[in-house]
Design a protein around this motif. Structure first.
Motif, PDB file in Angstrom:
ATOM      1  N   SER B 465       0.789  -1.301  -0.024  1.00 27.20           N
ATOM      2  CA  SER B 465       0.024   0.016  -0.073  1.00 27.20           C
ATOM      3  C   SER B 465       0.917   1.099  -0.081  1.00 27.20           C
ATOM      4  O   SER B 465       0.529   2.256  -0.343  1.00 27.20           O
ATOM      5  N   ILE B 466       1.956   1.139   0.606  1.00 26.96           N
ATOM      6  CA  ILE B 466       2.998   2.316   0.264  1.00 26.96           C
ATOM      7  C   ILE B 466       3.073   3.034  -1.067  1.00 26.96           C
ATOM      8  O   ILE B 466       3.071   4.470  -1.029  1.00 26.96           O
ATOM      9  N   PHE B 467       2.920   2.153  -2.097  1.00 34.35           N
ATOM     10  CA  PHE B 467       3.137   2.862  -3.356  1.00 34.35           C
ATOM     11  C   PHE B 467       1.799   3.609  -3.815  1.00 34.35           C
ATOM     12  O   PHE B 467       1.842   4.371  -4.723  1.00 34.35           O
ATOM     13  N   PHE B 468       0.690   3.010  -3.172  1.00 32.84           N
ATOM     14  CA  PHE B 468      -0.519   3.805  -3.507  1.00 32.84           C
ATOM     15  C   PHE B 468      -0.974   5.019  -2.727  1.00 32.84           C
ATOM     16  O   PHE B 468      -2.216   5.740  -2.848  1.00 32.84           O
ATOM     17  N   THR B 469      -0.523   5.060  -1.339  1.00 38.84           N
ATOM     18  CA  THR B 469      -1.093   5.844  -0.373  1.00 38.84           C
ATOM     19  C   THR B 469      -0.024   7.130  -0.294  1.00 38.84           C
ATOM     20  O   THR B 469      -0.500   8.200   0.092  1.00 38.84           O
ATOM     21  N   ARG B 470       0.948   7.135  -1.069  1.00 43.65           N
ATOM     22  CA  ARG B 470       1.852   8.337  -1.233  1.00 43.65           C
ATOM     23  C   ARG B 470       1.342   9.003  -2.581  1.00 43.65           C
ATOM     24  O   ARG B 470       1.681   8.249  -3.526  1.00 43.65           O
TER      25      ARG B 470
END
Lengths: 147, 501
Positions: B465-470
């Protein structure tokens, strides 16, 4: 073109399957809950499968006919063989001699005259000796002649 | 003000004897390589890279950059004189350059292409001087997820936009990424795809692959396409007949300026580069010209517009390379690999960590452009003689130079074998219309991409999710997907339309 593209797509599919199997079986997909050494190759292979299938689908509407002509195939064979011969000759005659001889042979095979080929051999030898061994200090494998 | 001070320091580096010599060798080599049909800047930089081993990194990169923009200048020579572009970025120059040569105005066409290239190159370097450091500052806060997304975007736009099929571009890129995984995994120490060969433990050097894909494959193509000697238009070239007249200038200057800004902007985009810049600049010049009917029949502005654009694009391509550390074209990918070989890591920090190198390189571009315009105007007759070299002599000598260069990389015959193999693969790829640039770009960026990916997952404790929440990472990844999906849909629509008709 159509057949060539289809064959290339199948080669890509086989490559992708090999990478996937190796990644899972030999490298390890995960390590302590984090990506292992096989994680990246596995996903690269998954995407490769998708795009290889895309190429196969696209190939349906490509025109037929060979991607090579007699001349292109001949040139591919000449230069690839020249590369392999350079490597093999270098083991016995040294790299400098091997490069010079192959350059001379290529001049002849690509349509040059014998005189041009004979001049090319020492010219390449001397120029490459000065450039690589003297100026750039690269040590080439030596042959029986000491260079 | 600070930028100007840094630039002056850069000139102190660029005007040293060693740097001037490197720049001169680079631009002369670039013009010669650019003038030879089929051998473009990426081939030139790859083939001549081994000659920089053991040199000072700054002088080495100054030389390689000189080859790049020198080749852009030189590409026009064969376009105008033999109607065969030196590289793809010079295709549009043929359209009006060759008719001009047939009308006995080869001198004016070559002169205009030189001056347009000089204007495009110099104005772009000025923009680059002020823009690149600001961009580098702006991206200093980038973390591993943003870097990962940026690299994915760079790779997918290059793959999606290069060549005729986005699927083939992506497959080429994925093969490059797969090749980048060969070698010992730095985190676990486990060898990957090494087949027990110790030579592969440190991975596959990008330059051995680039020498094959760009060098040998292009030579096979050159040998297969031409036999004997290239036939050029006989022309008498002197300084005087190369200077465009007042009327030529009047017709060309607005197109040169437009081409410059357009070229610089397009050059900064991954995957676009000089070829697209020159196409767009030419078609805009044709649309806006008062004498559009002359285009294709020998309009001087038809030479000026694409030449200013492709040179501006070659400078623009340095912006993402130096400021972001992400190359957007085949040549800048080879340059990135060269920088890494010299232990220089391009990216926002390079402006702080190696100011002498960065500003020396930027200053050398001003110097190189002045050198090029002087060389082209004074010694054009000598450069034109390059076209008289018989193809068999050219192919034989460059072929053995590539093999010697490949050997010099690690002083190993194994590397020569890889180069030969990729030469054959590259030629088959060319025939099947698989673009080689994404493969080389992926091979260069592969390690960094995997590292950023792993670092991101460590930050998020394994969550994707780190790639889509930033937000920035999400936007970049969306652009990456669009870069592949949109051309694929367009291809499908085109195919459907042609089937229905």
């Amino acid at each position: 073109m159509k057949r060539g593209t289809q064959i290339s797509a199948v080669v890509l599919l086989l490559l992708a399957i090999y990478i996937m199997v190796t990644s899972i079986k030999k490298l390890g997909y995960k390590l302590n809950g984090l990506p292992g050494p096989g994680y990246a190759p596995f996903w690269i292979a998954v995407f490769l499968v998708i795009f290889a299938l895309g190429i196969l689908w696209e190939a349906k509407r490509l025109p037929g006919g060979s991607i090579f002509t007699r001349r292109t195939l001949k040139m591919l064979a000449i230069l690839t063989t020249a590369g392999i011969i350079t490597i093999l000759l270098a083991l016995f005659l040294g790299l400098l001699t091997s490069l010079a001889l192959v350059a001379g042979a290529l001049v002849l095979l690509l349509g040059g005259s014998l005189k041009q080929a004979v001049v090319t051999v020492p010219t390449v030898g001397i120029c490459f000796y000065l450039l690589f061994q003297r100026l750039l200090m690269v040590s080439f494998p030596k042959g029986p002649f000491g260079f | 003000m600070e930028t100007l001070e840094l630039l002056i320091n850069g000139f102190a580096v660029a005007l040293q004897g060693q740097s001037l010599l490197a720049c001169l060798i680079g631009v002369i080599g670039g013009v010669i390589i650019g003038a030879l049909p089929g051998l473009g800047p990426s081939t030139g930089v790859a083939v001549l890279l081994p000659l920089t081993f053991g040199r000072n990194p700054t002088t080495a990169i100054i030389m390689l950059a000189g080859i790049y923009y020198g080749a852009m200048f030189g590409g026009a020579i064969s376009s105008i004189l033999i109607n065969t572009p030196g590289d793809s970025a010079a295709v549009m120059t043929c359209v009006d350059g060759y008719p001009l040569a047939q009308q006995g105005r080869a001198g004016a066409a070559l002169g205009m292409s030189t001056l347009a290239s000089f204007t495009g190159g110099t104005i772009s370097v000025i923009i680059f001087t002020f823009l690149a450091p600001k961009l580098a500052e702006a991206v200093l806060w980038f973390g591993p997820p943003e870097y990962f997304a940026l690299m994915v975007m760079g790779l997918s736009t290059v793959s999606g936009l290069t060549g005729k099929s986005p699927f083939k571009g992506m497959a080429s890129m994925l093969v490059g990424l797969a090749l980048s995984t060969v070698g010992v995994d730095l985190v676990t120490g486990k060898p990957r795809f090494c087949f027990g060969r110790p030579e592969l433990f440190s991975g596959i050097e990008f330059i051995t692959v680039a020498l094959g894909l760009f060098g040998i494959a292009e030579l096979i193509n050159l040998a297969a396409g031409e036999s004997g000697q290239l036939k050029r238009t006989e022309v008498k070239l002197s300084f005087r007949n190369m200077l465009p007249n007042k009327e030529d200038w009047g017709h060309s200057w607005p197109h040169i300026l437009r081409g410059t800004f357009l070229g610089f902007l397009i050059g900064m985009l991954p995957g676009a580069g000089g070829t697209i810049a020159s196409f767009i600049s030419y078609s805009m010049a044709k649309q806006r010209s008062k004498r559009a009917e002359l285009f294709g029949k020998g309009a001087i502005e038809g030479v000026a517009a694409p030449e200013s654009a492709n040179n501006a694009a070659s400078v623009g391509a340095f912006v993402p390379l130096l400021a972001l550390g992400v190359p957007g074209s085949a040549t800048t990918a080879v340059l990135l690999g060269a920088l890494m070989m010299f232990n220089l890591r391009p990216g926002p920090l390079i402006f702080q960590q190696a100011p002498e190198f960065v500003w020396g390189l930027i200053a050398s571009m001003y110097v190189g452009n002045v050198m090029l315009v002087a060389l082209m105007l004074l010694f054009i007759a000598a450069f034109v003689r390059v076209l008289d070299i018989p193809v068999h002599l050219l192919v034989a000598s460059v072929f053995v130079l590539i093999l010697a260069g490949s050997f010099s990389l690690n002083v190993g015959i194994f590397e020569v074998g890889i180069t030969v193999a990729f030469g054959a693969i590259g030629y088959v790829m060319k025939r099947l219309e698989y673009p080689p640039a994404p493969l080389v770009l992926a091979l260069v960026l592969g390690h960094m991409l995997e590292n950023s990916f792993r670092q991101s997952l460590i930050m998020s404790r394994g969550s994707m999710s780190i790639f889509f929440t930033r937000p920035l990472s999400l936007i970049l990844l969306a652009v990456a997907v669009a870069a592949v999906v949109i051309p694929a849909i367009r291809n499908y629509q085109r195919a459907s339309a042609s089937r229905s008709t």
